[in-house]
Design a protein around this motif. Sequence first.
Motif, PDB file in Angstrom:
ATOM      1  N   SER A 118       0.816  -1.211   0.000  1.00  0.00           N
ATOM      2  CA  SER A 118       0.000   0.000   0.000  1.00  0.00           C
ATOM      3  C   SER A 118       0.856   1.270   0.000  1.00  0.00           C
ATOM      4  CB  SER A 118      -0.910   0.010   1.238  1.00  0.00           C
ATOM      5  OG  SER A 118      -1.578   1.249   1.343  1.00  0.00           O
ATOM      6  N   LYS A 119       0.384   2.271  -0.734  1.00  0.00           N
ATOM      7  CA  LYS A 119       1.050   3.571  -0.736  1.00  0.00           C
ATOM      8  C   LYS A 119       0.810   4.301   0.581  1.00  0.00           C
ATOM      9  CE  LYS A 119       0.794   4.135  -5.747  1.00  0.00           C
ATOM     10  NZ  LYS A 119       0.253   4.933  -6.875  1.00  0.00           N
ATOM     11  N   ASP A 120      -0.135   3.806   1.377  1.00  0.00           N
ATOM     12  CA  ASP A 120      -0.411   4.423   2.677  1.00  0.00           C
ATOM     13  C   ASP A 120       0.687   4.122   3.691  1.00  0.00           C
ATOM     14  OD1 ASP A 120      -2.823   5.441   1.754  1.00  0.00           O
ATOM     15  OD2 ASP A 120      -3.949   3.675   2.375  1.00  0.00           O
ATOM     16  N   TYR A 121       1.437   3.034   3.476  1.00  0.00           N
ATOM     17  CA  TYR A 121       2.487   2.625   4.396  1.00  0.00           C
ATOM     18  C   TYR A 121       3.811   2.517   3.641  1.00  0.00           C
ATOM     19  CZ  TYR A 121      -1.441   1.309   7.387  1.00  0.00           C
ATOM     20  OH  TYR A 121      -2.587   1.321   8.136  1.00  0.00           O
ATOM     21  N   THR A 122       4.409   3.639   3.340  1.00  0.00           N
ATOM     22  CA  THR A 122       5.600   3.652   2.486  1.00  0.00           C
ATOM     23  C   THR A 122       6.837   3.083   3.160  1.00  0.00           C
ATOM     24  OG1 THR A 122       6.077   5.936   3.165  1.00  0.00           O
ATOM     25  CG2 THR A 122       4.759   5.623   1.154  1.00  0.00           C
ATOM     26  N   SER A 123       6.860   3.036   4.482  1.00  0.00           N
ATOM     27  CA  SER A 123       8.056   2.546   5.180  1.00  0.00           C
ATOM     28  C   SER A 123       8.062   1.030   5.360  1.00  0.00           C
ATOM     29  CB  SER A 123       8.184   3.216   6.554  1.00  0.00           C
ATOM     30  OG  SER A 123       7.212   2.697   7.457  1.00  0.00           O
ATOM     31  N   ILE A 124       6.890   0.395   5.212  1.00  0.00           N
ATOM     32  CA  ILE A 124       6.769  -1.038   5.505  1.00  0.00           C
ATOM     33  C   ILE A 124       7.176  -1.884   4.293  1.00  0.00           C
ATOM     34  CG2 ILE A 124       5.179  -2.884   6.139  1.00  0.00           C
ATOM     35  CD1 ILE A 124       3.524  -0.786   7.651  1.00  0.00           C
ATOM     36  N   HIS A 125       8.113  -2.811   4.531  1.00  0.00           N
ATOM     37  CA  HIS A 125       8.600  -3.690   3.467  1.00  0.00           C
ATOM     38  C   HIS A 125       8.116  -5.129   3.621  1.00  0.00           C
ATOM     39  CE1 HIS A 125      11.491  -0.942   1.442  1.00  0.00           C
ATOM     40  NE2 HIS A 125      11.355  -0.304   2.580  1.00  0.00           N
ATOM     41  N   ASP A 126       7.865  -5.551   4.856  1.00  0.00           N
ATOM     42  CA  ASP A 126       7.415  -6.924   5.060  1.00  0.00           C
ATOM     43  C   ASP A 126       6.760  -7.059   6.424  1.00  0.00           C
ATOM     44  OD1 ASP A 126       6.980  -9.562   4.445  1.00  0.00           O
ATOM     45  OD2 ASP A 126       9.021 -10.229   4.850  1.00  0.00           O
ATOM     46  N   VAL A 127       5.873  -8.041   6.541  1.00  0.00           N
ATOM     47  CA  VAL A 127       5.236  -8.381   7.820  1.00  0.00           C
ATOM     48  C   VAL A 127       5.259  -9.904   7.933  1.00  0.00           C
ATOM     49  CG1 VAL A 127       3.207  -8.178   9.292  1.00  0.00           C
ATOM     50  CG2 VAL A 127       3.643  -6.425   7.561  1.00  0.00           C
ATOM     51  N   THR A 128       5.878 -10.401   8.994  1.00  0.00           N
ATOM     52  CA  THR A 128       5.899 -11.844   9.233  1.00  0.00           C
ATOM     53  C   THR A 128       5.259 -12.127  10.584  1.00  0.00           C
ATOM     54  OG1 THR A 128       8.117 -11.698  10.204  1.00  0.00           O
ATOM     55  CG2 THR A 128       7.982 -12.210   7.852  1.00  0.00           C
ATOM     56  N   HIS A 129       4.849 -13.393  10.791  1.00  0.00           N
ATOM     57  CA  HIS A 129       4.161 -13.731  12.035  1.00  0.00           C
ATOM     58  C   HIS A 129       4.269 -15.222  12.300  1.00  0.00           C
ATOM     59  CE1 HIS A 129       0.863 -15.601   9.768  1.00  0.00           C
ATOM     60  NE2 HIS A 129       1.034 -14.610   8.908  1.00  0.00           N
ATOM     61  N   ASN A 130       3.994 -15.608  13.546  1.00  0.00           N
ATOM     62  CA  ASN A 130       3.953 -17.035  13.865  1.00  0.00           C
ATOM     63  C   ASN A 130       2.554 -17.568  13.560  1.00  0.00           C
ATOM     64  OD1 ASN A 130       2.450 -15.998  15.984  1.00  0.00           O
ATOM     65  ND2 ASN A 130       3.747 -16.807  17.592  1.00  0.00           N
ATOM     66  N   GLN A 131       2.343 -18.842  13.800  1.00  0.00           N
ATOM     67  CA  GLN A 131       1.108 -19.509  13.375  1.00  0.00           C
ATOM     68  C   GLN A 131      -0.153 -18.934  14.000  1.00  0.00           C
ATOM     69  OE1 GLN A 131       1.181 -23.740  13.949  1.00  0.00           O
ATOM     70  NE2 GLN A 131      -0.866 -24.062  13.110  1.00  0.00           N
ATOM     71  N   ASN A 132      -0.105 -18.553  15.274  1.00  0.00           N
ATOM     72  CA  ASN A 132      -1.305 -18.099  15.987  1.00  0.00           C
ATOM     73  C   ASN A 132      -1.376 -16.586  16.169  1.00  0.00           C
ATOM     74  OD1 ASN A 132      -2.243 -20.779  16.358  1.00  0.00           O
ATOM     75  ND2 ASN A 132      -0.808 -21.021  18.052  1.00  0.00           N
ATOM     76  N   TYR A 133      -0.539 -15.869  15.445  1.00  0.00           N
ATOM     77  CA  TYR A 133      -0.535 -14.406  15.498  1.00  0.00           C
ATOM     78  C   TYR A 133      -0.275 -13.857  16.903  1.00  0.00           C
ATOM     79  CZ  TYR A 133      -2.476 -14.792  10.804  1.00  0.00           C
ATOM     80  OH  TYR A 133      -2.664 -15.100   9.479  1.00  0.00           O
ATOM     81  N   THR A 134       0.519 -14.562  17.674  1.00  0.00           N
ATOM     82  CA  THR A 134       0.893 -14.039  18.992  1.00  0.00           C
ATOM     83  C   THR A 134       2.148 -13.173  18.887  1.00  0.00           C
ATOM     84  OG1 THR A 134       2.200 -16.014  19.478  1.00  0.00           O
ATOM     85  CG2 THR A 134      -0.092 -15.994  20.236  1.00  0.00           C
TER      86      THR A 134
END
Length: 199
Positions: free
Chosen positions: A114-130
């Motif tokens: 998204s152009k709304d979040y220009t600084s964000i390159h990636d988002v990772t997480h574990n299986q249960n989103y904790t």
Amino acid sequence: MKKMKYLIVALGLMFALAACSGEQEKASEKKTDSKNAVNVHKGLFNVEITIPASTFEGQDINKVIDEAKKEGIKKVTKNSDGSLTYKMTKSQHEKLLKSLNTHIESSLGEMKTSKDYTSIHDVTHNQNYTELTLLVDKQKYENSMDGFSLVALGMSGMMYQLYDGKNDKDIQVKIHVKDKNTNDVFKTVVYPNDFDKTE
């Protein structure tokens, strides 16, 4: 951000949209402990989820119930406080969680592009989103409003755990913000404790 907000609002109605099937089990009505909270009860053969009345404001409650039944959820009970209790088999509940996971993954994908979040390159997480990790350009992140994305991430993680049946007192989402250039974590927030501290 638009889709992330839509996700949070739509979660309460997802049961009426999830294509589920399976045989119905007989059990007593499970009522919510708080009229503003989702309540999940996992039984031996079925799962009951009570959604507060506030989720359905402005909607025809009979239509909501009919839609849920059309999608395979045979027992939907309207409680005295206006909340609805959806009863489903464990296999239906698993399908629901998969559907929820798909929605969250789609939202995270949009956040990365998204152009709304220009600084964000990636988002990772574990299986249960904790636990989630946000990979960002630190300089851009600190000079933008992208920090508000943490709230959406925290809410998504908390919601997934809630619908998975985790006790609300035990629900926690830890989010690390990591600089893509140095690989250093320069910020960590823990929800729900840090909601008031999010910049």
